[in-house]
Write a protein that holds these residues in place. Structure first.
Motif, mmCIF file in Angstrom:
data_model
loop_
_atom_site.group_PDB
_atom_site.id
_atom_site.type_symbol
_atom_site.label_atom_id
_atom_site.label_comp_id
_atom_site.label_asym_id
_atom_site.label_seq_id
_atom_site.Cartn_x
_atom_site.Cartn_y
_atom_site.Cartn_z
ATOM 1 N N VAL A 68 1.697 -53.193 24.823
ATOM 2 C CA VAL A 68 1.657 -51.806 24.130
ATOM 3 C C VAL A 68 0.926 -50.724 24.285
ATOM 4 C CG1 VAL A 68 1.539 -51.074 21.526
ATOM 5 C CG2 VAL A 68 2.359 -53.532 21.948
ATOM 6 N N PHE A 69 -0.202 -50.847 24.850
ATOM 7 C CA PHE A 69 -1.182 -49.614 25.129
ATOM 8 C C PHE A 69 -1.193 -49.224 26.497
ATOM 9 C CE2 PHE A 69 -2.771 -51.155 21.025
ATOM 10 C CZ PHE A 69 -2.419 -49.899 20.200
ATOM 11 N N THR A 70 -0.634 -50.001 27.532
ATOM 12 C CA THR A 70 -0.814 -49.536 28.757
ATOM 13 C C THR A 70 0.498 -48.397 29.111
ATOM 14 O OG1 THR A 70 -1.454 -51.747 29.922
ATOM 15 C CG2 THR A 70 -0.259 -50.065 31.415
ATOM 16 N N PRO A 71 1.470 -48.532 28.487
ATOM 17 C CA PRO A 71 2.354 -47.244 28.775
ATOM 18 C C PRO A 71 1.845 -46.365 27.896
ATOM 19 C CG PRO A 71 3.689 -48.991 28.113
ATOM 20 C CD PRO A 71 2.330 -49.614 27.793
ATOM 21 N N VAL A 72 1.266 -46.190 26.671
ATOM 22 C CA VAL A 72 0.789 -45.093 25.920
ATOM 23 C C VAL A 72 -0.321 -44.610 26.666
ATOM 24 C CG1 VAL A 72 -0.570 -44.616 23.666
ATOM 25 C CG2 VAL A 72 1.358 -46.362 23.735
ATOM 26 N N LEU A 73 -1.008 -45.317 27.363
ATOM 27 C CA LEU A 73 -2.284 -44.792 27.959
ATOM 28 C C LEU A 73 -2.002 -44.171 29.534
ATOM 29 C CD1 LEU A 73 -4.930 -47.384 26.844
ATOM 30 C CD2 LEU A 73 -4.904 -45.046 26.214
ATOM 31 N N GLY A 74 -1.186 -44.747 30.093
ATOM 32 C CA GLY A 74 -0.935 -44.523 31.452
ATOM 33 C C GLY A 74 -1.755 -45.470 32.415
ATOM 34 N N HIS A 75 -2.360 -46.526 31.824
ATOM 35 C CA HIS A 75 -3.411 -47.473 32.519
ATOM 36 C C HIS A 75 -3.576 -48.560 31.389
ATOM 37 C CE1 HIS A 75 -6.716 -45.823 30.297
ATOM 38 N NE2 HIS A 75 -6.554 -44.483 30.913
ATOM 39 N N PRO A 76 -3.920 -49.656 31.961
ATOM 40 C CA PRO A 76 -4.373 -50.638 30.922
ATOM 41 C C PRO A 76 -5.557 -50.524 29.969
ATOM 42 C CG PRO A 76 -4.424 -51.549 33.032
ATOM 43 C CD PRO A 76 -4.195 -50.132 33.313
ATOM 44 N N PRO A 77 -5.524 -50.915 28.754
ATOM 45 C CA PRO A 77 -6.617 -50.438 27.862
ATOM 46 C C PRO A 77 -7.841 -51.187 28.176
ATOM 47 C CG PRO A 77 -5.339 -51.985 26.693
ATOM 48 C CD PRO A 77 -4.677 -51.446 27.928
ATOM 49 N N VAL A 78 -9.205 -50.979 28.116
ATOM 50 C CA VAL A 78 -10.267 -51.676 27.953
ATOM 51 C C VAL A 78 -10.267 -52.855 26.927
ATOM 52 C CG1 VAL A 78 -11.361 -50.229 29.653
ATOM 53 C CG2 VAL A 78 -11.825 -50.222 27.179
ATOM 54 N N PHE A 79 -10.644 -54.030 27.168
ATOM 55 C CA PHE A 79 -11.097 -55.061 26.036
ATOM 56 C C PHE A 79 -12.545 -55.029 25.882
ATOM 57 C CE2 PHE A 79 -11.466 -59.481 24.676
ATOM 58 C CZ PHE A 79 -10.892 -59.269 23.441
ATOM 59 N N GLY A 80 -12.775 -54.673 24.722
ATOM 60 C CA GLY A 80 -14.415 -54.562 24.354
ATOM 61 C C GLY A 80 -15.255 -55.722 24.490
ATOM 62 N N SER A 81 -14.819 -57.020 24.457
ATOM 63 C CA SER A 81 -15.365 -58.088 24.703
ATOM 64 C C SER A 81 -15.789 -58.552 26.040
ATOM 65 C CB SER A 81 -14.973 -59.404 24.097
ATOM 66 O OG SER A 81 -14.922 -59.191 22.719
ATOM 67 N N ALA A 82 -15.043 -57.794 27.228
ATOM 68 C CA ALA A 82 -14.984 -57.930 28.676
ATOM 69 C C ALA A 82 -14.669 -56.849 29.488
ATOM 70 C CB ALA A 82 -14.191 -59.086 28.623
ATOM 71 N N PHE A 83 -15.477 -55.777 29.659
ATOM 72 C CA PHE A 83 -15.163 -54.927 30.510
ATOM 73 C C PHE A 83 -16.455 -54.048 31.055
ATOM 74 C CE2 PHE A 83 -15.600 -51.933 27.008
ATOM 75 C CZ PHE A 83 -15.998 -50.859 27.372
ATOM 76 N N ALA A 84 -16.215 -53.346 32.128
ATOM 77 C CA ALA A 84 -17.326 -52.397 32.361
ATOM 78 C C ALA A 84 -16.784 -51.278 32.875
ATOM 79 C CB ALA A 84 -17.990 -53.346 33.638
ATOM 80 N N MET A 85 -17.585 -50.362 33.010
ATOM 81 C CA MET A 85 -17.257 -48.983 33.524
ATOM 82 C C MET A 85 -18.533 -48.142 33.990
ATOM 83 S SD MET A 85 -17.353 -46.902 29.813
ATOM 84 C CE MET A 85 -18.799 -47.174 28.751
ATOM 85 N N THR A 86 -18.018 -47.199 35.070
ATOM 86 C CA THR A 86 -19.200 -46.578 35.487
ATOM 87 C C THR A 86 -20.012 -45.813 34.792
ATOM 88 O OG1 THR A 86 -17.874 -44.419 36.113
ATOM 89 C CG2 THR A 86 -17.881 -46.540 37.602
ATOM 90 N N ALA A 87 -21.388 -45.379 34.853
ATOM 91 C CA ALA A 87 -22.088 -44.512 34.103
ATOM 92 C C ALA A 87 -21.452 -43.193 34.000
ATOM 93 C CB ALA A 87 -23.691 -44.332 34.476
ATOM 94 N N GLY A 88 -20.906 -42.828 35.356
ATOM 95 C CA GLY A 88 -20.234 -41.207 35.293
ATOM 96 C C GLY A 88 -19.006 -41.252 34.202
#
Length: 233
Positions: free
Chosen positions: A137-157
């Motif tokens: 549902v949300f990949t087309p809305v965002l233009g990329h996959p959503p993150v899942f709060g129990s299992a993701f990582a992101m850069t500090a930047g």
């Protein structure tokens, strides 16, 4: 590369203990573990400190505020997010390091939730309809996959760029979906999938609340008021 693991928690000491135990078994250990105590009345803070985590307090109710406080407190180059009921497999942080060591690394990489406590039919429904539906549902809305709060990582930047745009003071937003609206690139990586509890399916009212918060999150990011605010900015 320095990796910070961030775990927001409220009155979930037993699950938190299991999560921290799983983090202690990582083949690539976290450089720091930040537990955000969101006003717990149980032993959550004690459990965190006993495991060697840095425990910070966030009194404002809601995961959006607690998670944001944890990201702000993290000092790593990469911020890995788990929930108290997450039990990351031993190579979870090693896979995160591999993803973000690449020159073409995205802003964030996300896994999905696994539900080992459910029977075969329940696991299929949870994976295909609940988790699969979230990404579909949300990949087309965002233009990329959503993150899942129990299992993701992101850069500090990526967090530095998003921190003033997330709706941290709105306890009714879906915090991970809200964050995903502020990110430029997210990669879905099945190596980051994490077993979690099946609690979302045990309470019809709570499950309905999740759906409502998802719709609210879309509205505050893409609704008419959000569009007007962006134009004024």
């Amino acid at each position: 590369m320095k990796i910070s693991a961030v775990i927001p928690v409220k009155d979930d000491a037993s699950q938190l203990e299991d999560c921290l135990r799983a983090l202690a078994r990582q083949t690539r250990p976290a450089d720091e573990v930040v537990v955000v105590d969101n006003g717990s009345d149980d032993r959550s803070a004690e459990v965190a400190r006993r495991a060697g985590a840095r425990c910070v307090r966030e009194e404002q109710p809601g995961i959006p505020a607690a998670a944001s406080t944890g990201y702000d407190a993290a000092t790593g180059d990469v911020i890995a997010r788990l929930d108290a009921d997450s039990e990351p497999p031993p190579d979870w942080l090693a896979h995160i390091e591999e993803v973000f060591a690449h020159p073409s690394a995205p802003d964030a990489a996300t896994g999905s939730g696994l539900f080992p406590s459910l029977g075969r039919a329940g696991r299929w429904a949870a994976q295909t309809l609940y988790m699969g539906g979230y990404f579909a549902v949300f990949t087309p809305v965002l233009g990329h996959p959503p993150v899942f709060g129990s299992a993701f990582a992101m850069t500090a930047g990526a967090w530095d760029a998003a921190r003033t745009r997330v709706h941290r003071d709105d306890p009714e937003v879906h915090d991970d979906l809200d964050l995903a609206f502020q990110l430029d690139s997210v990669r879905r990586d099945r190596r980051l999938d994490v077993p979690i509890s099946a609690r979302p399916f045990g309470d019809v009212v709570a499950f309905g609340r999740r759906i409502r918060r998802g719709a609210h999150t879309v509205l505050v990011n893409r609704g008419p008021r959000a569009v007007k605010e962006r134009r004024r900015a």
